[in-house]
Scaffold this motif. Structure first.
Motif, PDB file in Angstrom:
ATOM      1  N   ASP A 185     -31.171   0.160  22.369  1.00 40.43           N
ATOM      2  CA  ASP A 185     -32.607   0.356  22.608  1.00 40.43           C
ATOM      3  C   ASP A 185     -33.031  -0.244  23.943  1.00 40.43           C
ATOM      4  O   ASP A 185     -33.857   0.329  24.668  1.00 40.43           O
ATOM      5  CB  ASP A 185     -33.424  -0.261  21.473  1.00 40.43           C
ATOM      6  N   SER A 188     -31.848   2.154  26.665  1.00 40.20           N
ATOM      7  CA  SER A 188     -32.678   3.370  26.691  1.00 40.20           C
ATOM      8  C   SER A 188     -34.045   3.085  27.298  1.00 40.20           C
ATOM      9  O   SER A 188     -34.541   3.859  28.135  1.00 40.20           O
ATOM     10  CB  SER A 188     -32.846   3.921  25.277  1.00 40.20           C
ATOM     11  N   ARG A 189     -34.661   1.989  26.886  1.00 39.29           N
ATOM     12  CA  ARG A 189     -35.989   1.651  27.400  1.00 39.29           C
ATOM     13  C   ARG A 189     -35.944   1.396  28.904  1.00 39.29           C
ATOM     14  O   ARG A 189     -36.825   1.836  29.654  1.00 39.29           O
ATOM     15  CB  ARG A 189     -36.530   0.423  26.663  1.00 39.29           C
ATOM     16  N   LYS A 192     -35.429   4.840  30.685  1.00 40.18           N
ATOM     17  CA  LYS A 192     -36.619   5.680  30.546  1.00 40.18           C
ATOM     18  C   LYS A 192     -37.765   5.170  31.406  1.00 40.18           C
ATOM     19  O   LYS A 192     -38.541   5.954  31.964  1.00 40.18           O
ATOM     20  CB  LYS A 192     -37.058   5.708  29.080  1.00 40.18           C
ATOM     21  N   THR A 193     -37.866   3.848  31.538  1.00 45.67           N
ATOM     22  CA  THR A 193     -38.950   3.244  32.311  1.00 45.67           C
ATOM     23  C   THR A 193     -38.693   3.318  33.808  1.00 45.67           C
ATOM     24  O   THR A 193     -39.575   3.683  34.593  1.00 45.67           O
ATOM     25  CB  THR A 193     -39.145   1.769  31.905  1.00 45.67           C
ATOM     26  N   PRO A 196     -36.671   7.603  34.937  1.00 43.86           N
ATOM     27  CA  PRO A 196     -36.949   8.675  33.960  1.00 43.86           C
ATOM     28  C   PRO A 196     -36.352  10.016  34.354  1.00 43.86           C
ATOM     29  O   PRO A 196     -35.969  10.810  33.496  1.00 43.86           O
ATOM     30  CB  PRO A 196     -38.483   8.723  33.920  1.00 43.86           C
ATOM     31  N   ASP A 197     -36.255  10.291  35.673  1.00 46.20           N
ATOM     32  CA  ASP A 197     -35.754  11.597  36.099  1.00 46.20           C
ATOM     33  C   ASP A 197     -34.251  11.741  35.920  1.00 46.20           C
ATOM     34  O   ASP A 197     -33.728  12.862  35.906  1.00 46.20           O
ATOM     35  CB  ASP A 197     -36.131  11.869  37.563  1.00 46.20           C
ATOM     36  N   TYR A 199     -32.608   9.970  33.345  1.00 46.23           N
ATOM     37  CA  TYR A 199     -32.242   9.544  31.987  1.00 46.23           C
ATOM     38  C   TYR A 199     -31.637  10.685  31.176  1.00 46.23           C
ATOM     39  O   TYR A 199     -30.593  10.516  30.518  1.00 46.23           O
ATOM     40  CB  TYR A 199     -33.461   8.976  31.258  1.00 46.23           C
ATOM     41  N   ASP A 200     -32.245  11.861  31.197  1.00 49.22           N
ATOM     42  CA  ASP A 200     -31.717  12.978  30.412  1.00 49.22           C
ATOM     43  C   ASP A 200     -30.349  13.426  30.908  1.00 49.22           C
ATOM     44  O   ASP A 200     -29.527  13.919  30.128  1.00 49.22           O
ATOM     45  CB  ASP A 200     -32.691  14.159  30.440  1.00 49.22           C
ATOM     46  N   LYS A 203     -27.927  10.533  29.737  1.00 51.44           N
ATOM     47  CA  LYS A 203     -28.098  10.113  28.338  1.00 51.44           C
ATOM     48  C   LYS A 203     -26.886  10.367  27.443  1.00 51.44           C
ATOM     49  O   LYS A 203     -26.559   9.506  26.611  1.00 51.44           O
ATOM     50  CB  LYS A 203     -29.330  10.791  27.752  1.00 51.44           C
TER      51      LYS A 203
END
Length: 382
Positions: A185, A188-189, A192-193, A196-197, A199-200, A203
Motif C-alpha cells: 500500500d 502504491s500510494r 500514485k501520488t 501518476p502518469d 503508475y499504470d 503497476k
C-alpha cells in the motif's frame, strides 16, 4: 513548464545509446578470447596482492560458481588462495571496492576516501505493450524530476524500459524516502501520488520488483596515486568510482584504458614513467568526473523542471549551432568528445558566465542587442 517536454542533450546528430551491460560484457569477453595469449578465469575472487612482486592471490568462489550461495553474502573459498604472478605489472580493474586498491591504501603516502550520498536506488520495469513495442517514446531518456528524488526510464531493445528510482534512504517526517515504503500500500500510494502518469505502466510488476530488488547505496571513491611504482596500476572504478548521474562511469574506465595504452607506447618500455604520467593525467579528470556526476543529480532531479534551466540549455544549443567550434555545451563536451573532463568543466564555467550575461542583456534590452552580445561572446571565447 508543460507537463511533458523534450529537452535535447545536443544537436540533432548527437545522441546517446542505451547499451545492454550483459551484451557489452559478452562482447568484451569474446574479443578477449580471440586475442592470442589471453587466458580467462571465472569465479576467481582477488583476496590479496604483493605490490612489489606484481603477484595477485585468488580463491575460487564455489558458491558463485554453482549458484548455491546465501544471497551473495558469507561466500567462503573452496580452496586455499592461488597466487598468480602477472609478469611485468598488474592492471587492476576490480571495481569500487577494489582489493588491490585497499592493499595500496595501506602503504605510506597513498590517499584514499569514499563518500556515500544520502540516496540509494531501486530498479523497476515497464514491460512491453501487447504488441511487443515500447509504451512510451523510445528515442529518449525519460526523467520525472521531483527535487529530492527522481524516477528515470531507459528504453531496452526488447520493448521494455528499465526504470530507476533514486531516493534518500531516510528523510524527515512528511517526506518520502525508502524507509517509509514498507508495504504494498505504501508503494502504491507513493507512485500514485508522485508519478501518476507512470503508475499504470509500471503497476503490473511494481510490488514484486520493489520488494525483490535490492536498494544499493551510491558511493564516490577517490585515491592518489593510481599506481604503485612500475608494478600495479588502477583503472575504472578501482581508481575513481562515481555515482551514475552523468552516465560516464564506464566511459571514464574505457578512457583510462585508451590513455594508459597510449602512454605505454609513448614511453617505449619505461613502465614507471608511463604509470607516473597516467596518474598525473587521469587523477584531475577522475576527480572532475566525480564532481560532475554528483552535481548532475541536482540538475536531473530539479533543474530539468526549471524554466531558466530550459531556456539556458536551449540558448547554449543555439550558440553551439552558430559557433560550433567556439561554443560547446558542457554535456556535449563530456558525452560527445574526447575533451578531458577537467578541461571541459573549465571551459563550461567560462561559457556559463557569458551565456548568463547574454540572457540578462537580451531580457533587459530586447533582441536588438542580441547580435552584439553574440559577437562579444565569440570574441571572449576565441
Amino acid at each position: 513548464l508543460p507537463a511533458v517536454q523534450i529537452q535535447p542533450y545536443g544537436q540533432a546528430e548527437e545522441h546517446l545509446l542505451a547499451v545492454s551491460r550483459a551484451g557489452l560484457n559478452t562482447m568484451l569477453i569474446e574479443r578477449c578470447k580471440a586475442h592470442p595469449g589471453v587466458s580467462l578465469f571465472f569465479h576467481h575472487r582477488c583476496v590479496d596482492v604483493d605490490l612489489d612482486a606484481a603477484a595477485v592471490s585468488f580463491v575460487v568462489d564455489e558458491a558463485v560458481k554453482t549458484g548455491k550461495g546465501s544471497g551473495g553474502s558469507g561466500i567462503g573459498p573452496s580452496s586455499s588462495p592461488r597466487t598468480i604472478t602477472a609478469g611485468r605489472f598488474v592492471v587492476a580493474a576490480d571495481g569500487a571496492f577494489s582489493k588491490v586498491r585497499a592493499v595500496m591504501a595501506r602503504r605510506p603516502r597513498v590517499d584514499f576516501s569514499q563518500e556515500y550520498v544520502a540516496a540509494g536506488y531501486k530498479e523497476l520495469v515497464i514491460a512491453p505493450g501487447p504488441d511487443g513495442k515500447h509504451r512510451m517514446v523510445r528515442e529518449g531518456l525519460h526523467i520525472w524530476p521531483r527535487h529530492a528524488y527522481m524516477l528515470i526510464a531507459i528504453p531496452n531493445a526488447d520493448g521494455s524500459f528499465t526504470c530507476t528510482l533514486f531516493m534518500n534512504f531516510e528523510a524527515a517526517k512528511g517526506k518520502w524516502s525508502f524507509d517509509k515504503l514498507k508495504s504494498r500500500d505504501d508503494v502504491s500510494r507513493f507512485f500514485k501520488t508522485e508519478f501518476p502518469d507512470v503508475y499504470d505502466l509500471i503497476k503490473p510488476s511494481i510490488h514484486e520488483d520493489f520488494f525483490k530488488n535490492p536498494t544499493p547505496p551510491l558511493v564516490t571513491v577517490r585515491c592518489n596515486p593510481y599506481h604503485h611504482k612500475d608494478k600495479v596500476v588502477l583503472v575504472g572504478d578501482a581508481a575513481h568510482a562515481i555515482v551514475p548521474f552523468y552516465g560516464q562511469g564506464i566511459n571514464a574506465g574505457f578512457e583510462d584504458c585508451r590513455i594508459l595504452a597510449e602512454l605505454l607506447d609513448r614511453h617505449n618500455g619505461d613502465v614507471a614513467g608511463a604509470f607516473a604520467e597516467y596518474t598525473s593525467v587521469r587523477k584531475p579528470n577522475g576527480d572532475m568526473v566525480a564532481q560532475l556526476a554528483l552535481s548532475n543529480f541536482h540538475e536531473m532531479a530539479s533543474s530539468t523542471a526549471s524554466v531558466f534551466f530550459t531556456v539556458k540549455r536551449r540558448a547554449g544549443l543555439i550558440l553551439n549551432k552558430i559557433m560550433p567550434e567556439t561554443f560547446k555545451p558542457l554535456y556535449s563536451m563530456v558525452s560527445f568528445s574526447n575533451i578531458p573532463y577537467a578541461d571541459a568543466m573549465a571551459r563550461a564555467s567560462k561559457q556559463t558566465k557569458i551565456i548568463e550575461g547574454v540572457m540578462a542583456t537580451v531580457a533587459a534590452s530586447g533582441f536588438v542587442v542580441c547580435a552584439v552580445a553574440v559577437w562579444q561572446l565569440k570574441k571572449h571565447l576565441l
